[in-house]
Design a protein around this motif. Sequence first.
Motif, PDB file in Angstrom:
ATOM      1  N   ALA A  78     150.030 -30.406 -51.457  1.00  0.00           N
ATOM      2  CA  ALA A  78     148.754 -30.479 -50.743  1.00  0.00           C
ATOM      3  C   ALA A  78     148.986 -30.521 -49.232  1.00  0.00           C
ATOM      4  O   ALA A  78     148.226 -29.917 -48.467  1.00  0.00           O
ATOM      5  CB  ALA A  78     147.967 -31.705 -51.190  1.00  0.00           C
ATOM      6  N   ALA A  79     150.035 -31.206 -48.820  1.00  0.00           N
ATOM      7  CA  ALA A  79     150.328 -31.306 -47.391  1.00  0.00           C
ATOM      8  C   ALA A  79     150.741 -29.947 -46.829  1.00  0.00           C
ATOM      9  O   ALA A  79     150.379 -29.596 -45.707  1.00  0.00           O
ATOM     10  CB  ALA A  79     151.426 -32.333 -47.149  1.00  0.00           C
ATOM     11  N   ARG A  80     151.483 -29.162 -47.600  1.00  0.00           N
ATOM     12  CA  ARG A  80     151.893 -27.832 -47.129  1.00  0.00           C
ATOM     13  C   ARG A  80     150.666 -26.922 -46.949  1.00  0.00           C
ATOM     14  O   ARG A  80     150.575 -26.162 -45.983  1.00  0.00           O
ATOM     15  CB  ARG A  80     152.881 -27.201 -48.101  1.00  0.00           C
ATOM     16  N   ILE A  81     149.734 -27.029 -47.849  1.00  0.00           N
ATOM     17  CA  ILE A  81     148.493 -26.259 -47.725  1.00  0.00           C
ATOM     18  C   ILE A  81     147.720 -26.716 -46.497  1.00  0.00           C
ATOM     19  O   ILE A  81     147.205 -25.898 -45.733  1.00  0.00           O
ATOM     20  CB  ILE A  81     147.644 -26.385 -49.003  1.00  0.00           C
ATOM     21  N   GLU A  82     147.646 -28.014 -46.296  1.00  0.00           N
ATOM     22  CA  GLU A  82     146.946 -28.557 -45.134  1.00  0.00           C
ATOM     23  C   GLU A  82     147.631 -28.133 -43.838  1.00  0.00           C
ATOM     24  O   GLU A  82     146.970 -27.816 -42.851  1.00  0.00           O
ATOM     25  CB  GLU A  82     146.867 -30.078 -45.221  1.00  0.00           C
ATOM     26  N   LEU A  83     148.951 -28.102 -43.838  1.00  0.00           N
ATOM     27  CA  LEU A  83     149.694 -27.653 -42.655  1.00  0.00           C
ATOM     28  C   LEU A  83     149.332 -26.208 -42.321  1.00  0.00           C
ATOM     29  O   LEU A  83     149.061 -25.881 -41.164  1.00  0.00           O
ATOM     30  CB  LEU A  83     151.202 -27.780 -42.890  1.00  0.00           C
ATOM     31  N   ARG A  84     149.318 -25.341 -43.324  1.00  0.00           N
ATOM     32  CA  ARG A  84     148.963 -23.940 -43.081  1.00  0.00           C
ATOM     33  C   ARG A  84     147.525 -23.816 -42.581  1.00  0.00           C
ATOM     34  O   ARG A  84     147.244 -23.034 -41.675  1.00  0.00           O
ATOM     35  CB  ARG A  84     149.165 -23.120 -44.355  1.00  0.00           C
ATOM     36  N   ARG A  85     146.625 -24.595 -43.171  1.00  0.00           N
ATOM     37  CA  ARG A  85     145.226 -24.559 -42.736  1.00  0.00           C
ATOM     38  C   ARG A  85     145.102 -25.029 -41.293  1.00  0.00           C
ATOM     39  O   ARG A  85     144.423 -24.410 -40.476  1.00  0.00           O
ATOM     40  CB  ARG A  85     144.363 -25.434 -43.644  1.00  0.00           C
ATOM     41  N   GLN A  86     145.777 -26.122 -40.965  1.00  0.00           N
ATOM     42  CA  GLN A  86     145.696 -26.653 -39.606  1.00  0.00           C
ATOM     43  C   GLN A  86     146.278 -25.672 -38.590  1.00  0.00           C
ATOM     44  O   GLN A  86     145.702 -25.471 -37.531  1.00  0.00           O
ATOM     45  CB  GLN A  86     146.432 -27.979 -39.499  1.00  0.00           C
ATOM     46  N   ALA A  87     147.390 -25.047 -38.928  1.00  0.00           N
ATOM     47  CA  ALA A  87     148.004 -24.089 -37.996  1.00  0.00           C
ATOM     48  C   ALA A  87     147.077 -22.905 -37.757  1.00  0.00           C
ATOM     49  O   ALA A  87     146.962 -22.416 -36.631  1.00  0.00           O
ATOM     50  CB  ALA A  87     149.353 -23.621 -38.536  1.00  0.00           C
ATOM     51  N   ARG A  88     146.390 -22.435 -38.793  1.00  0.00           N
ATOM     52  CA  ARG A  88     145.436 -21.331 -38.621  1.00  0.00           C
ATOM     53  C   ARG A  88     144.231 -21.782 -37.803  1.00  0.00           C
ATOM     54  O   ARG A  88     143.764 -21.061 -36.931  1.00  0.00           O
ATOM     55  CB  ARG A  88     144.962 -20.817 -39.981  1.00  0.00           C
ATOM     56  N   THR A  89     143.717 -22.963 -38.082  1.00  0.00           N
ATOM     57  CA  THR A  89     142.539 -23.479 -37.385  1.00  0.00           C
ATOM     58  C   THR A  89     142.844 -23.699 -35.916  1.00  0.00           C
ATOM     59  O   THR A  89     142.071 -23.291 -35.055  1.00  0.00           O
ATOM     60  CB  THR A  89     142.068 -24.802 -38.022  1.00  0.00           C
ATOM     61  N   ASP A  90     143.973 -24.334 -35.628  1.00  0.00           N
ATOM     62  CA  ASP A  90     144.339 -24.586 -34.235  1.00  0.00           C
ATOM     63  C   ASP A  90     144.459 -23.296 -33.456  1.00  0.00           C
ATOM     64  O   ASP A  90     144.020 -23.195 -32.323  1.00  0.00           O
ATOM     65  CB  ASP A  90     145.669 -25.347 -34.149  1.00  0.00           C
ATOM     66  N   ARG A  91     145.020 -22.282 -34.067  1.00  0.00           N
ATOM     67  CA  ARG A  91     145.214 -20.990 -33.393  1.00  0.00           C
ATOM     68  C   ARG A  91     143.865 -20.323 -33.124  1.00  0.00           C
ATOM     69  O   ARG A  91     143.651 -19.759 -32.058  1.00  0.00           O
ATOM     70  CB  ARG A  91     146.082 -20.089 -34.245  1.00  0.00           C
ATOM     71  N   SER A  92     142.946 -20.377 -34.066  1.00  0.00           N
ATOM     72  CA  SER A  92     141.647 -19.743 -33.864  1.00  0.00           C
ATOM     73  C   SER A  92     140.840 -20.491 -32.803  1.00  0.00           C
ATOM     74  O   SER A  92     140.081 -19.892 -32.066  1.00  0.00           O
ATOM     75  CB  SER A  92     140.870 -19.652 -35.168  1.00  0.00           C
ATOM     76  N   GLU A  93     141.016 -21.804 -32.698  1.00  0.00           N
ATOM     77  CA  GLU A  93     140.322 -22.574 -31.668  1.00  0.00           C
ATOM     78  C   GLU A  93     140.867 -22.220 -30.292  1.00  0.00           C
ATOM     79  O   GLU A  93     140.111 -22.115 -29.332  1.00  0.00           O
ATOM     80  CB  GLU A  93     140.475 -24.070 -31.923  1.00  0.00           C
ATOM     81  N   VAL A  94     142.174 -21.995 -30.188  1.00  0.00           N
ATOM     82  CA  VAL A  94     142.764 -21.612 -28.914  1.00  0.00           C
ATOM     83  C   VAL A  94     142.271 -20.236 -28.504  1.00  0.00           C
ATOM     84  O   VAL A  94     141.952 -19.994 -27.346  1.00  0.00           O
ATOM     85  CB  VAL A  94     144.318 -21.629 -29.022  1.00  0.00           C
ATOM     86  N   ARG A  95     142.173 -19.296 -29.447  1.00  0.00           N
ATOM     87  CA  ARG A  95     141.695 -17.949 -29.162  1.00  0.00           C
ATOM     88  C   ARG A  95     140.240 -17.971 -28.702  1.00  0.00           C
ATOM     89  O   ARG A  95     139.845 -17.199 -27.843  1.00  0.00           O
ATOM     90  CB  ARG A  95     141.801 -17.074 -30.405  1.00  0.00           C
ATOM     91  N   ALA A  96     139.414 -18.840 -29.294  1.00  0.00           N
ATOM     92  CA  ALA A  96     137.994 -18.892 -28.975  1.00  0.00           C
ATOM     93  C   ALA A  96     137.741 -19.496 -27.594  1.00  0.00           C
ATOM     94  O   ALA A  96     136.727 -19.241 -26.968  1.00  0.00           O
ATOM     95  CB  ALA A  96     137.242 -19.689 -30.037  1.00  0.00           C
TER      96      ALA A  96
END
Length: 80
Positions: free
Chosen positions: A61-79
Amino acid sequence: MDASAFPDDLVQAQRDFNATYQALAAPGRHGNTELRRRLLRLAVRILWHPFWTAHPAGAPAARIELRRQARTDRSEVRAA
């Protein structure tokens, strides 16, 4: 799992992995060998990070959360 529980270097490694994967998936690119090597190095760095020894029970579950967080953080930086 609390997203802030991930070490910064682990989250950055996941972001780098995602970016390298995207670069490798781009059609018509040259230099794929170096991208594949980088992808493997990043995968090993993520898989064997000391964080996972401290959290073995919640690892999937933590690995999935890590991938989700990395994608979310990147999209927030792009926005921004």
